[in-house]
Write a protein that holds these residues in place. Sequence first.
Motif, PDB file in Angstrom:
ATOM      1  N   UNK A 151       0.794  -1.179  -0.137  1.00 42.56           N
ATOM      2  CA  UNK A 151      -0.004   0.031  -0.001  1.00 42.56           C
ATOM      3  C   UNK A 151       0.792   1.390   0.092  1.00 42.56           C
ATOM      4  N   UNK A 152       0.648   2.179  -1.049  1.00 40.58           N
ATOM      5  CA  UNK A 152       1.256   3.560  -0.962  1.00 40.58           C
ATOM      6  C   UNK A 152       0.191   4.487  -0.960  1.00 40.58           C
ATOM      7  N   UNK A 153       0.599   5.822  -0.253  1.00 41.06           N
ATOM      8  CA  UNK A 153      -0.299   6.876  -0.079  1.00 41.06           C
ATOM      9  C   UNK A 153       0.609   8.058  -0.458  1.00 41.06           C
ATOM     10  N   UNK A 154       0.030   9.168  -1.593  1.00 40.29           N
ATOM     11  CA  UNK A 154       0.543   9.932  -2.132  1.00 40.29           C
ATOM     12  C   UNK A 154      -0.288  11.387  -1.787  1.00 40.29           C
ATOM     13  N   UNK A 155       0.309  12.468  -1.745  1.00 39.68           N
ATOM     14  CA  UNK A 155      -0.455  13.600  -1.732  1.00 39.68           C
ATOM     15  C   UNK A 155      -0.884  13.953  -2.991  1.00 39.68           C
ATOM     16  N   UNK A 156      -2.024  14.644  -3.274  1.00 39.85           N
ATOM     17  CA  UNK A 156      -2.287  14.952  -4.849  1.00 39.85           C
ATOM     18  C   UNK A 156      -1.570  15.982  -5.143  1.00 39.85           C
ATOM     19  N   UNK A 157      -1.135  16.878  -4.525  1.00 43.78           N
ATOM     20  CA  UNK A 157      -0.322  18.037  -4.664  1.00 43.78           C
ATOM     21  C   UNK A 157       0.425  18.781  -3.544  1.00 43.78           C
ATOM     22  N   UNK A 158       1.434  19.467  -3.582  1.00 42.24           N
ATOM     23  CA  UNK A 158       2.063  20.105  -2.493  1.00 42.24           C
ATOM     24  C   UNK A 158       0.755  21.008  -1.715  1.00 42.24           C
ATOM     25  N   UNK A 159       0.753  20.811  -0.402  1.00 40.75           N
ATOM     26  CA  UNK A 159       0.026  21.382   0.439  1.00 40.75           C
ATOM     27  C   UNK A 159      -1.287  21.167   0.484  1.00 40.75           C
ATOM     28  N   UNK A 160      -1.834  20.297  -0.481  1.00 45.57           N
ATOM     29  CA  UNK A 160      -3.380  19.984  -0.811  1.00 45.57           C
ATOM     30  C   UNK A 160      -3.704  18.923   0.403  1.00 45.57           C
ATOM     31  N   UNK A 161      -4.818  19.314   0.747  1.00 44.74           N
ATOM     32  CA  UNK A 161      -5.523  18.348   1.818  1.00 44.74           C
ATOM     33  C   UNK A 161      -6.192  17.019   0.975  1.00 44.74           C
ATOM     34  N   UNK A 162      -5.624  16.468   0.106  1.00 45.98           N
ATOM     35  CA  UNK A 162      -6.144  15.503  -0.904  1.00 45.98           C
ATOM     36  C   UNK A 162      -5.050  14.377  -1.113  1.00 45.98           C
ATOM     37  N   UNK A 163      -5.685  13.087  -0.809  1.00 43.52           N
ATOM     38  CA  UNK A 163      -4.682  12.046  -0.874  1.00 43.52           C
ATOM     39  C   UNK A 163      -5.240  10.955  -1.922  1.00 43.52           C
TER      40      UNK A 163
END
Length: 597
Positions: free
Chosen positions: A448-460
């Motif tokens: 399982x891997x988790x990445x932030x959608x964009x720097x500083x964004x509250x979306x993953x």
Amino acid sequence: MTGADLGTGGERLRPGTAVTPLRAGLHLRGRRGSVTLEGSTAVPVVWGLLEEPLRSGRLAEFREGLEPGSAVRVAVDTLVGQLADHDLLVPGPPAAGTPDTTGGAVDPAVARWIDATAGHPADAAAALATARAEVLARDPAAPPAAAAVRALEACGLPVTRTPDPELPGDRVLLTVRAAGRDRAVAAGLGGATGYATAPGSAAQARADAASLEARLAAAAGTGEPQSPELTGAFAALLAGAAAHRLLCAAAGLPDPAAEAADPRLIPGIPAVLLADTRPARADHHSWLGPERIDADRRVRLAPPAGLGEALRRITALGEHRCGPLPGPLAGELPQLPVPLATCTLPGPATANAATPRTLTGGGPRLDLARLELFCRAAELLLGDGEFTVGADPVHARGRALRHAAARRLAAAVPDGRTAVDPARWSGHPQLRHWWTTLTDRLAVAARLEVHRAAPGAQAYRAVVRRTPAGPGNGPGPVLGEAVEATPGDAASFAALAAVTAAACTAAAGPSAGPPRPSGGAVAPLATAGARTAAWEDLGWTGGWLADLAAREEAFQHTLHRLSGAGPAALTPAAAPEPAGLLRSFGFTVLRTAEETR
């Protein structure tokens, strides 16, 4: 009529009201309502004084003989007010004796029925006194037509028999002209199931009948609208039911479908009567055909107020005999380790294959799984990738934005700077449950891997991949993915999606269409009106949904800002079927926006 309406002088006890004395009260029940009055042994005594004036229409005279403000007058007024509030009183003179234009009168039996049913019997009787009926059939002497003529003539209406060679042999069309307006009901057979349409114009009744016959025949597996002959008691049942509905419509009375207060029926949607002989059964079902000619067929309900209401509409749309859309059910699928539901999409898998397409999916609860699967099935029928369906605008928008974000992020070049430390998400209780289920109970080797959608964004974005069999084989296939507002929620939904995919494949084989990462889009709908206990933390589905619902609006704004484009609502002209039908039942259909960046 309510207690506030009393005092006109013509109130009568509704005919047909039965009275059962109790030890310290009364129970009264009529066709349109019932009430139990308890609390004093004086109640039966007061009723003994009041019953005859109420049945004879002399209530005003009786009340005038009582001293204002006296205990008896107060008791009488209270009892009468309760009767009025429960629709057990009827205003005005009886329907019997209402003259028609020729000097005749409404049939006495029909008058008694009107008095027992109508809110204003005199008006209903006046409408029927001038009514004229017509029965159309290919053969007016055939059993269905003959039964319809008998039913209408028994109600005192003059009936004209008219041959119509365009009608199928077992279909009959009943029409009534009253007060300058024509109303029609069609009855017939589709497969082995009989039907009576909702009242409407003659054109609407014909269109409804043709659509129903085709749908019922398809559900029965005959493939042809033509059916065995409609004869005997079954013909009399359908013809009588059709005549009943038609007379109620002509007289302005409530439709018989509404009398039983069936919770399965959807308010605002017309209902058809379906009847079977084996086993003997007849009940009403909310239904709209593809040709919506009359104004009441072009209804558009408000979005469902909660998950329970959305599921009732799904049940109506997916009714196994007449429902135009697939109805997801658990069937014989296992409900552990994850609740599963399945449905069969209409039409072949390809232009050259007749194998039905089976869609299977799951969710943290069966009701959520059924809703997600219904929306996914509707999207596949509309055109996969072009439309997004939701129970309400928030649900549809959340599903569309998550799907668009997942596609965009999956196509992006991997960036190690957006990877999220497992310490931030590995402790989520939902993740621990679903990840243990996947890797231990189902024995699936995965990572399982988790990445932030964009720097500083509250979306993953979280992705579960099957672990490659050996080194150098590249990343394994995706088992589940999710896009959510926190890394823990994204990881949890991705693990849940992976468990669902593994369980579906093991129980039913590959699904006809890949799932979408819908995740918490359903949370606001699922928690609307629901009470969450103080002890329901994130480890409980209810507590998790409540936590998700609290930030869904802000999360959708974040996804829209990141994508630069959002899904668009369809205009009626741009809504292919079954989009129009879904919108009629209050569902939301959005056109998926093209990514602008």
